[in-house]
Design a protein around this motif. Structure first.
Motif, PDB file in Angstrom:
ATOM      1  N   LYS A 133       0.916  -1.124   0.194  1.00  0.00           N
ATOM      2  CA  LYS A 133      -0.091  -0.031   0.016  1.00  0.00           C
ATOM      3  C   LYS A 133       0.885   1.339   0.198  1.00  0.00           C
ATOM      4  CE  LYS A 133      -2.696  -1.077   3.701  1.00  0.00           C
ATOM      5  NZ  LYS A 133      -3.742  -1.057   4.611  1.00  0.00           N
ATOM      6  N   ARG A 139      -0.518   8.938  -1.219  1.00  0.00           N
ATOM      7  CA  ARG A 139      -1.821   8.898  -1.692  1.00  0.00           C
ATOM      8  C   ARG A 139      -2.122  10.387  -1.984  1.00  0.00           C
ATOM      9  NH1 ARG A 139      -3.945   4.413   2.661  1.00  0.00           N
ATOM     10  NH2 ARG A 139      -3.461   2.472   1.294  1.00  0.00           N
ATOM     11  N   LEU A 221     -10.393   9.119   2.692  1.00  0.00           N
ATOM     12  CA  LEU A 221      -9.559   7.794   2.236  1.00  0.00           C
ATOM     13  C   LEU A 221      -9.319   6.986   3.428  1.00  0.00           C
ATOM     14  CD1 LEU A 221      -6.599   9.720   0.511  1.00  0.00           C
ATOM     15  CD2 LEU A 221      -8.705   8.869  -0.416  1.00  0.00           C
ATOM     16  N   ASP A 223      -8.641   3.778   5.674  1.00  0.00           N
ATOM     17  CA  ASP A 223      -7.781   2.607   5.914  1.00  0.00           C
ATOM     18  C   ASP A 223      -7.702   2.497   7.400  1.00  0.00           C
ATOM     19  OD1 ASP A 223      -5.912   0.749   5.881  1.00  0.00           O
ATOM     20  OD2 ASP A 223      -4.421   1.788   4.785  1.00  0.00           O
ATOM     21  N   CYS A 264      -9.169   1.943   0.768  1.00  0.00           N
ATOM     22  CA  CYS A 264      -7.813   1.884   0.075  1.00  0.00           C
ATOM     23  C   CYS A 264      -7.097   0.931   1.517  1.00  0.00           C
ATOM     24  CB  CYS A 264      -7.126   3.129   0.148  1.00  0.00           C
ATOM     25  SG  CYS A 264      -7.201   4.342   1.368  1.00  0.00           S
ATOM     26  N   ILE A 284     -10.186  -0.581  -4.055  1.00  0.00           N
ATOM     27  CA  ILE A 284      -9.170  -0.962  -4.819  1.00  0.00           C
ATOM     28  C   ILE A 284      -9.036  -2.625  -4.339  1.00  0.00           C
ATOM     29  CG2 ILE A 284      -6.800  -0.642  -4.899  1.00  0.00           C
ATOM     30  CD1 ILE A 284      -7.094   2.202  -3.458  1.00  0.00           C
ATOM     31  N   GLY A 288      -8.197  -3.343  -0.660  1.00  0.00           N
ATOM     32  CA  GLY A 288      -9.336  -2.667   0.001  1.00  0.00           C
ATOM     33  C   GLY A 288     -10.296  -3.925   0.449  1.00  0.00           C
ATOM     34  N   SER A 330      -5.726  -0.672  -9.005  1.00  0.00           N
ATOM     35  CA  SER A 330      -4.499  -0.145  -8.290  1.00  0.00           C
ATOM     36  C   SER A 330      -4.782   1.233  -7.821  1.00  0.00           C
ATOM     37  CB  SER A 330      -3.413   0.307  -9.387  1.00  0.00           C
ATOM     38  OG  SER A 330      -3.866   1.205 -10.125  1.00  0.00           O
ATOM     39  N   GLU A 331      -4.054   1.602  -6.864  1.00  0.00           N
ATOM     40  CA  GLU A 331      -4.341   3.065  -5.932  1.00  0.00           C
ATOM     41  C   GLU A 331      -4.321   4.272  -6.926  1.00  0.00           C
ATOM     42  OE1 GLU A 331      -3.166   3.683  -2.041  1.00  0.00           O
ATOM     43  OE2 GLU A 331      -2.209   1.977  -1.946  1.00  0.00           O
ATOM     44  N   LYS A 332      -3.414   3.959  -7.952  1.00  0.00           N
ATOM     45  CA  LYS A 332      -3.279   5.246  -9.189  1.00  0.00           C
ATOM     46  C   LYS A 332      -4.426   5.292  -9.474  1.00  0.00           C
ATOM     47  CE  LYS A 332      -0.764   7.216 -12.906  1.00  0.00           C
ATOM     48  NZ  LYS A 332       0.558   6.684 -13.701  1.00  0.00           N
ATOM     49  N   ALA A 334      -7.625   4.346  -8.563  1.00  0.00           N
ATOM     50  CA  ALA A 334      -8.314   4.968  -7.626  1.00  0.00           C
ATOM     51  C   ALA A 334      -8.616   6.414  -7.572  1.00  0.00           C
ATOM     52  CB  ALA A 334      -8.373   4.284  -6.303  1.00  0.00           C
ATOM     53  N   TYR A 335      -7.563   6.887  -7.328  1.00  0.00           N
ATOM     54  CA  TYR A 335      -7.325   8.468  -7.253  1.00  0.00           C
ATOM     55  C   TYR A 335      -7.698   9.240  -8.597  1.00  0.00           C
ATOM     56  CZ  TYR A 335      -5.346   6.457  -3.276  1.00  0.00           C
ATOM     57  OH  TYR A 335      -5.240   5.872  -2.027  1.00  0.00           O
TER      58      TYR A 335
END
Length: 610
Positions: A133, A139, A221, A223, A264, A284, A288, A330-332, A334-335
């Motif tokens: 992560k 992030r 966000l 977590d 996330c 994610i 996630g 992926s995180e990228k 998601a944002y």
């Protein structure tokens, strides 16, 4: 408090006034600049143009015509210019204040560096390498536009009775996404595994309060490992505890304040409600998860083993439960999805006006010597105003009446503001003057800046005439208190010195709900000043004083009145450096102004998810 854009105003002296900063302070300033570089969210050096972050999304947002307000601001140049010269008679006080500023700035930079590391290097390695992560600050770099953001209460959670919880376990602040100012709340799972502590709940509630007060879009966000059970009595049952976060989400939706969430990481128990009550949610894949009780509790209750993915993973909630609206691999991704969602909100960024304004005639770095070490070291407040207002120009109101309170109009980076500044003990006349001026600002829809440095104590009356004067002063202060409470304009409070007793209420303290409240690192916040305490308050008529008890009480008051103690407990929105005050105020005014450009539908009900 600020990222590297805001730490670059070091030693820029005006040509005419005599420089007052001592040479020995300059190396400290540069060290502080190096240490704090990168603690915020800017990706580029300070010279990055302000609209650079809009390049990625400029094609998605309609342009607005330039407002004519810039034309009106030329009249500000007719305001009288303040004399900001520090006279030689004040030199020893200036230097004493400067020595104190050296100490508190050093302490502030150390604490800021500490909280920037979250739960520590080992926790970050586990989070990024084993759990695959991104660290919370990485992030934010993917989520926010490429420009500075304002981080709120970064020192919250330090030295709490239950231990250190760096940044209260979550980052909150205000930044731009697709050119729109947004409040963000981002859990930091490197701190206590994302477990929520009482101070973390308080910080999230304050972020929501700011979003509601200023009508700012909110992004979560999430977590979170849920509540820290040993402290459940401070987290669960009361009105201002954890459940209020979910109540606020519903109320904000009814107020037409959009909310978007990203799952996330692990969202367990109460943490699971945040994304499911947001208007749109992204989850994610692989990292996630969303459930009220995780696999260990399922195993304990039923004896059955189930994987996190099968119990509440991204595919389950995207295809089966419908708890998530968007699946991200992926995180990228998601944002980027969040940015796309925000581009559909029919929000327009603030118009890019030509806000021509003059810089103050005096260096903001000299504010370090004007920040009072204690009330006895207070210099005339106009010296401070001359280093904050455009062109050092100030249209004073009732200049010769009630002189222990300075009131008037000025501009901060082109924004017209009313100024209410402590200049001594708040007398009867000063209170009446303040009440009159605050009502003027409210009628004219002008934001008010309060610069608070209240007297540590008032002398007790010793005669009938003094008692009568004391009563009249209290009535006048009550009048100003009512005016401040009922003023329907944005209010920003900066505690530049003392925040003591009832006068702090009159000067728009925390309980009077200013839009933002910041402290200088030299500030003191307490009911009384420990230096003026001569006896321990006793029940009944007893006047006996135990010297050891008095000494202990003074030590406790001294510790609990520091700016760092206050900020750790969220009695403010963070500590700011004196030389960054003008930049902070200007950005707060921009944030507040955004709601003028929103179209709010008349219906009042929230978005109800399936």
């Amino acid at each position: 408090m600020w990222n590297n854009l805001t730490f670059c105003s070091v030693c820029k002296l005006a040509p005419k006034p005599t420089p007052l900063l001592l040479p020995r302070f300059l190396p400290l300033a540069h060290v502080f600049k190096r240490r704090c570089k990168g603690l915020g969210g800017s990706k580029h050096p300070a010279q990055t143009p302000q609209n650079e972050g809009l390049k990625r999304t400029s094609s998605l947002l309609p342009a607005r015509l330039v407002s004519s307000k810039a034309k009106c601001r030329r009249y500000a140049k007719t305001y009288p210019v303040l004399d900001g010269r520090v006279l030689s008679v004040y030199r020893h006080v200036f230097e004493e204040n400067l020595r104190n500023s050296e100490a508190v700035v050093k302490r502030y930079s150390e604490l800021l560096e500490l909280v920037s590391k979250g739960g520590g290097e080992n926790a970050i390695l586990r989070h990024t390498q084993r759990n695959k992560k991104l660290f919370v600050r990485e992030r934010l770099k993917l989520l926010l536009d490429d420009e500075s953001f304002l981080e709120l209460s970064p020192l919250a959670g330090l030295n709490m009775p239950y231990g250190d919880v760096p940044a209260a376990g979550c980052l909150t602040g205000i930044g731009k996404i697709c050119g729109v100012w947004c409040v963000f709340t981002a859990n930091d799972a490197t701190v206590k595994g994302g477990t929520i502590y009482p101070i973390g709940v308080k910080k999230q509630l304050r972020a929501q309060e700011i979003a509601m007060q200023n009508r700012l879009l909110s992004v979560y966000l999430v977590d979170s490992g849920g509540a820290f059970l040993p402290l459940q009595s401070e987290l669960f049952p009361d009105k201002s505890h954890g459940g209020r976060v979910f109540y606020n989400e519903a109320i904000m939706s009814a107020m037409k304040i959009p909310q978007v969430a990203v799952v996330c990481g692990s969202c367990v128990a109460g943490g699971a409600y945040v994304p499911t009550m947001a208007e749109e949610a992204v989850i994610i894949d692989k990292i996630g998860t969303l459930f009220l009780a995780g696999p260990p509790l399922v195993k304990a209750a039923t004896g059955e083993y189930v994987s996190p993915e099968d119990l509440g993973g991204a595919k389950l909630h995207s295809k089966v439960s419908g708890c998530s609206d968007h699946f991200a691999s992926s995180e990228k991704e998601a944002y980027e999805c969040v940015r796309n969602v925000i581009s559909t909100l029919n929000y327009e960024p603030l118009p890019e006006e030509v806000t021509e304004h003059d810089n103050p005639l005096y260096s903001s770095d000299e504010l370090l010597g004007l920040a009072p070490r204690d009330y006895r070291c207070t210099l005339p407040v106009k010296l401070i105003l001359s280093r904050l207002l455009d062109g050092s120009r100030f249209q004073e109101f009732k200049a010769d009446y009630g002189t222990t309170l300075v009131t008037g109009f000025g501009h901060v980076e082109g924004h017209l503001v009313g100024v209410v500044a402590s200049n001594g003990e708040l007398t009867h006349d000063a209170s009446l003057k303040g009440s009159h001026f605050v009502q003027l600002c409210s009628h004219r829809s002008i934001p008010i800046l309060f610069f608070q440095n209240t007297a540590p104590h008032a002398a007790e009356p010793t005669s009938i005439s003094q008692a009568e004067a004391h009563s009249n002063r209290l009535k006048a202060q009550a009048s100003m208190m009512a005016a401040v409470a009922c003023a329907s304009v944005p209010k920003i409070t900066i505690v530049i010195g003392g925040c003591y007793g009832s006068e702090s209420y009159v000067m728009c303290g925390r309980s009077f709900s200013p839009n933002f409240l910041f402290l200088w690192p030299n500030a003191r916040v307490a009911l009384v000043d420990s230096r003026h305490l001569t006896a321990v308050p006793q029940a009944g008529d007893s006047d006996s004083t135990d010297e050891s008890e008095l000494k202990h009480l003074k030590q406790r008051l001294e510790e609990e009145s520091s700016a760092f103690y206050s900020s750790a407990r969220l009695w403010d929105d963070g500590i700011i450096l004196p030389q960054n005050t003008r930049k902070v105020i200007a950005q707060c005014l921009q944030i507040i102004e955004q709601q003028k450009y929103q179209v709010v539908p008349s219906y009042q009900h929230p978005v109800l998810r399936m």
